[in-house]
Design a protein around this motif. Structure first.
Motif, PDB file in Angstrom:
ATOM      1  N   LEU A  50      41.544  33.703  32.910  1.00  0.00           N
ATOM      2  CA  LEU A  50      42.997  33.669  32.775  1.00  0.00           C
ATOM      3  C   LEU A  50      43.430  33.591  31.315  1.00  0.00           C
ATOM      4  CD1 LEU A  50      43.970  31.241  35.681  1.00  0.00           C
ATOM      5  CD2 LEU A  50      44.204  33.734  35.648  1.00  0.00           C
ATOM      6  N   LEU A  51      42.719  32.830  30.499  1.00  0.00           N
ATOM      7  CA  LEU A  51      43.136  32.619  29.112  1.00  0.00           C
ATOM      8  C   LEU A  51      42.538  33.617  28.125  1.00  0.00           C
ATOM      9  CD1 LEU A  51      43.088  28.715  28.955  1.00  0.00           C
ATOM     10  CD2 LEU A  51      45.062  30.228  29.218  1.00  0.00           C
ATOM     11  N   LEU A  52      41.330  34.096  28.410  1.00  0.00           N
ATOM     12  CA  LEU A  52      40.681  35.020  27.476  1.00  0.00           C
ATOM     13  C   LEU A  52      40.813  36.478  27.897  1.00  0.00           C
ATOM     14  CD1 LEU A  52      37.311  33.155  26.737  1.00  0.00           C
ATOM     15  CD2 LEU A  52      39.482  33.024  25.492  1.00  0.00           C
ATOM     16  N   GLY A  53      41.123  36.704  29.155  1.00  0.00           N
ATOM     17  CA  GLY A  53      41.149  38.066  29.667  1.00  0.00           C
ATOM     18  C   GLY A  53      39.825  38.396  30.341  1.00  0.00           C
ATOM     19  N   ALA A  54      39.791  39.546  30.986  1.00  0.00           N
ATOM     20  CA  ALA A  54      38.629  39.926  31.793  1.00  0.00           C
ATOM     21  C   ALA A  54      37.360  40.060  30.959  1.00  0.00           C
ATOM     22  CB  ALA A  54      38.915  41.229  32.536  1.00  0.00           C
ATOM     23  N   ARG A  55      37.440  40.792  29.879  1.00  0.00           N
ATOM     24  CA  ARG A  55      36.239  41.096  29.088  1.00  0.00           C
ATOM     25  C   ARG A  55      35.683  39.841  28.421  1.00  0.00           C
ATOM     26  NH1 ARG A  55      35.731  42.392  23.756  1.00  0.00           N
ATOM     27  NH2 ARG A  55      37.988  42.544  23.570  1.00  0.00           N
ATOM     28  N   ALA A 106      45.316  38.507  36.020  1.00  0.00           N
ATOM     29  CA  ALA A 106      46.360  37.745  35.330  1.00  0.00           C
ATOM     30  C   ALA A 106      46.016  37.349  33.907  1.00  0.00           C
ATOM     31  CB  ALA A 106      46.673  36.490  36.141  1.00  0.00           C
ATOM     32  N   GLY A 107      45.123  38.042  33.262  1.00  0.00           N
ATOM     33  CA  GLY A 107      44.670  37.610  31.953  1.00  0.00           C
ATOM     34  C   GLY A 107      45.494  38.076  30.769  1.00  0.00           C
ATOM     35  N   ARG A 108      46.798  38.134  30.908  1.00  0.00           N
ATOM     36  CA  ARG A 108      47.655  38.451  29.751  1.00  0.00           C
ATOM     37  C   ARG A 108      49.014  37.797  29.937  1.00  0.00           C
ATOM     38  NH1 ARG A 108      46.561  42.774  32.825  1.00  0.00           N
ATOM     39  NH2 ARG A 108      48.361  43.877  33.607  1.00  0.00           N
ATOM     40  N   LYS A 109      49.639  37.515  28.816  1.00  0.00           N
ATOM     41  CA  LYS A 109      50.925  36.796  28.871  1.00  0.00           C
ATOM     42  C   LYS A 109      52.031  37.721  29.384  1.00  0.00           C
ATOM     43  CE  LYS A 109      52.771  37.600  24.284  1.00  0.00           C
ATOM     44  NZ  LYS A 109      54.093  38.057  24.485  1.00  0.00           N
ATOM     45  N   GLY A 110      53.070  37.093  29.819  1.00  0.00           N
ATOM     46  CA  GLY A 110      54.249  37.835  30.238  1.00  0.00           C
ATOM     47  C   GLY A 110      54.243  38.280  31.687  1.00  0.00           C
ATOM     48  N   LEU A 111      53.215  37.966  32.416  1.00  0.00           N
ATOM     49  CA  LEU A 111      53.169  38.328  33.829  1.00  0.00           C
ATOM     50  C   LEU A 111      53.916  37.273  34.648  1.00  0.00           C
ATOM     51  CD1 LEU A 111      49.441  39.433  34.136  1.00  0.00           C
ATOM     52  CD2 LEU A 111      51.442  40.899  33.968  1.00  0.00           C
ATOM     53  N   PHE A 113      54.629  34.369  37.325  1.00  0.00           N
ATOM     54  CA  PHE A 113      53.866  33.175  37.694  1.00  0.00           C
ATOM     55  C   PHE A 113      52.890  33.441  38.835  1.00  0.00           C
ATOM     56  CE2 PHE A 113      53.691  29.373  40.443  1.00  0.00           C
ATOM     57  CZ  PHE A 113      53.001  28.525  39.598  1.00  0.00           C
ATOM     58  N   TRP A 114      53.346  34.157  39.853  1.00  0.00           N
ATOM     59  CA  TRP A 114      52.512  34.364  41.042  1.00  0.00           C
ATOM     60  C   TRP A 114      51.225  35.113  40.715  1.00  0.00           C
ATOM     61  CZ3 TRP A 114      51.216  39.229  42.600  1.00  0.00           C
ATOM     62  CH2 TRP A 114      52.015  40.287  42.152  1.00  0.00           C
ATOM     63  N   ARG A 115      51.218  35.941  39.657  1.00  0.00           N
ATOM     64  CA  ARG A 115      50.002  36.679  39.297  1.00  0.00           C
ATOM     65  C   ARG A 115      48.901  35.719  38.851  1.00  0.00           C
ATOM     66  NH1 ARG A 115      50.383  42.376  37.733  1.00  0.00           N
ATOM     67  NH2 ARG A 115      48.266  42.091  36.966  1.00  0.00           N
ATOM     68  N   TYR A 116      49.279  34.639  38.192  1.00  0.00           N
ATOM     69  CA  TYR A 116      48.287  33.657  37.751  1.00  0.00           C
ATOM     70  C   TYR A 116      47.682  32.918  38.947  1.00  0.00           C
ATOM     71  CZ  TYR A 116      49.956  34.574  33.076  1.00  0.00           C
ATOM     72  OH  TYR A 116      50.286  35.203  31.907  1.00  0.00           O
ATOM     73  N   ILE A 117      48.531  32.617  39.916  1.00  0.00           N
ATOM     74  CA  ILE A 117      48.040  31.935  41.119  1.00  0.00           C
ATOM     75  C   ILE A 117      47.132  32.868  41.912  1.00  0.00           C
ATOM     76  CG2 ILE A 117      48.707  30.751  43.252  1.00  0.00           C
ATOM     77  CD1 ILE A 117      49.420  29.302  40.557  1.00  0.00           C
ATOM     78  N   VAL A 118      47.548  34.099  42.110  1.00  0.00           N
ATOM     79  CA  VAL A 118      46.727  35.083  42.831  1.00  0.00           C
ATOM     80  C   VAL A 118      45.417  35.317  42.082  1.00  0.00           C
ATOM     81  CG1 VAL A 118      46.595  37.508  43.552  1.00  0.00           C
ATOM     82  CG2 VAL A 118      48.664  36.188  44.011  1.00  0.00           C
ATOM     83  N   GLY A 119      45.498  35.428  40.750  1.00  0.00           N
ATOM     84  CA  GLY A 119      44.287  35.613  39.955  1.00  0.00           C
ATOM     85  C   GLY A 119      43.320  34.459  40.103  1.00  0.00           C
ATOM     86  N   ALA A 120      43.851  33.244  40.109  1.00  0.00           N
ATOM     87  CA  ALA A 120      43.006  32.054  40.257  1.00  0.00           C
ATOM     88  C   ALA A 120      42.332  32.010  41.621  1.00  0.00           C
ATOM     89  CB  ALA A 120      43.838  30.798  40.018  1.00  0.00           C
ATOM     90  N   VAL A 121      43.102  32.267  42.667  1.00  0.00           N
ATOM     91  CA  VAL A 121      42.541  32.234  44.025  1.00  0.00           C
ATOM     92  C   VAL A 121      41.518  33.359  44.205  1.00  0.00           C
ATOM     93  CG1 VAL A 121      43.109  32.529  46.474  1.00  0.00           C
ATOM     94  CG2 VAL A 121      44.521  31.045  45.030  1.00  0.00           C
ATOM     95  N   ALA A 122      41.841  34.549  43.722  1.00  0.00           N
ATOM     96  CA  ALA A 122      40.899  35.670  43.831  1.00  0.00           C
ATOM     97  C   ALA A 122      39.612  35.382  43.067  1.00  0.00           C
ATOM     98  CB  ALA A 122      41.551  36.953  43.321  1.00  0.00           C
ATOM     99  N   ALA A 123      39.725  34.692  41.950  1.00  0.00           N
ATOM    100  CA  ALA A 123      38.545  34.345  41.159  1.00  0.00           C
ATOM    101  C   ALA A 123      37.630  33.389  41.920  1.00  0.00           C
ATOM    102  CB  ALA A 123      38.967  33.745  39.826  1.00  0.00           C
ATOM    103  N   VAL A 124      38.212  32.410  42.589  1.00  0.00           N
ATOM    104  CA  VAL A 124      37.408  31.482  43.396  1.00  0.00           C
ATOM    105  C   VAL A 124      36.713  32.244  44.524  1.00  0.00           C
ATOM    106  CG1 VAL A 124      37.494  29.499  44.965  1.00  0.00           C
ATOM    107  CG2 VAL A 124      38.787  29.460  42.842  1.00  0.00           C
ATOM    108  N   ILE A 125      37.449  33.128  45.172  1.00  0.00           N
ATOM    109  CA  ILE A 125      36.856  33.923  46.255  1.00  0.00           C
ATOM    110  C   ILE A 125      35.714  34.780  45.718  1.00  0.00           C
ATOM    111  CG2 ILE A 125      37.331  35.803  47.885  1.00  0.00           C
ATOM    112  CD1 ILE A 125      40.162  34.513  48.214  1.00  0.00           C
ATOM    113  N   ALA A 126      35.887  35.350  44.521  1.00  0.00           N
ATOM    114  CA  ALA A 126      34.826  36.166  43.918  1.00  0.00           C
ATOM    115  C   ALA A 126      33.577  35.324  43.654  1.00  0.00           C
ATOM    116  CB  ALA A 126      35.326  36.792  42.620  1.00  0.00           C
ATOM    117  N   ASP A 127      33.768  34.108  43.154  1.00  0.00           N
ATOM    118  CA  ASP A 127      32.621  33.238  42.895  1.00  0.00           C
ATOM    119  C   ASP A 127      31.881  32.918  44.191  1.00  0.00           C
ATOM    120  OD1 ASP A 127      30.864  31.636  41.371  1.00  0.00           O
ATOM    121  OD2 ASP A 127      32.064  29.852  41.773  1.00  0.00           O
ATOM    122  N   TYR A 128      32.612  32.583  45.224  1.00  0.00           N
ATOM    123  CA  TYR A 128      31.986  32.277  46.511  1.00  0.00           C
ATOM    124  C   TYR A 128      31.371  33.523  47.142  1.00  0.00           C
ATOM    125  CZ  TYR A 128      33.293  27.394  46.770  1.00  0.00           C
ATOM    126  OH  TYR A 128      33.367  26.040  46.547  1.00  0.00           O
ATOM    127  N   ALA A 129      31.956  34.679  46.899  1.00  0.00           N
ATOM    128  CA  ALA A 129      31.420  35.930  47.449  1.00  0.00           C
ATOM    129  C   ALA A 129      30.039  36.241  46.873  1.00  0.00           C
ATOM    130  CB  ALA A 129      32.378  37.089  47.179  1.00  0.00           C
TER     131      ALA A 129
END
Length: 190
Positions: A50-55, A106-111, A113-129
């Motif tokens: 979220l803070l550094l971006g995807a790469r 959600a790794g860039r400013k100006g998006l 709020f909901w994109r950050y929440i979706v990004g966070a939840v999707a990230a957890v799902i990816a880790d568990y996947a």
């Protein structure tokens, strides 16, 4: 122009190093819990994306993974190449994907709020996947017979904690990312 690029490269390297170090700290800051201690690694991988971006988020988690595999004792159980046989190693691999997914969504400013929440939840799902199938496969190779019990006690009971912390990371990132970008702009101007 080269001076600015080298400053930005140095900032990128430092940001990745900070999150790799945070991941090490997150591995050793534990809350005792039956069966397996609770760590903060999943939320750190989400924050990295979220803070550094995807790469850069994925790179920071890959640095952590690589450091452990070459023998630096950064994992909760030490380090070394044979760590790949541990059922929990799938989550370490999942941290790389988790940071990448969070950053893509959600790794860039100006998006919004909901994109950050979706990004966070999707990230957890990816880790568990990545973590759950790897853990079951590794446990099977090690001769664990109660794979269904392992799925629940070693994996799924931690998901609510990871989801809640990651949603909080999404809120934090939404508020902090504009400040980080402001600092990056100052580096470019110098």
């Amino acid at each position: 122009m080269k001076k600015v690029n080298s400053k930005l490269l140095a900032v990128d390297i430092a940001e990745c190093a900070v999150f790799a170090a945070l991941m090490v700290a997150g591995a050793f800051i534990t809350i005792p819990f039956p069966l397996m201690p609770l760590t903060f690694q999943t939320v750190i991988s989400v924050l990295a994306g979220l803070l550094l971006g995807a790469r850069k988020g994925a790179v920071s988690m890959a640095v952590y993974c690589f450091a452990g595999l070459i023998g630096i004792p950064v994992f909760t159980g030490g380090g070394g190449i044979f760590y790949v046989l541990k059922p929990s190693f799938g989550y370490i691999l999942g941290f790389i994907l988790s940071a990448f997914v969070a950053g893509v969504i959600a790794g860039r400013k100006g998006l919004p709020f909901w994109r950050y929440i979706v990004g966070a939840v999707a990230a957890v799902i990816a880790d568990y996947a990545v973590g759950v199938p790897y853990g079951i496969f590794a446990a099977h190779l090690l001769g664990v017979e109660d794979l269904a019990g392992l799925l629940v006690t070693g994996n799924l009971i931690y998901m609510p904690k990871d989801l809640v912390l990651s949603v909080l990371a999404g809120v934090l990132s939404w508020r902090v990312l504009p400040l980080i970008d402001k600092g990056r702009r100052k580096v470019r101007q110098k």
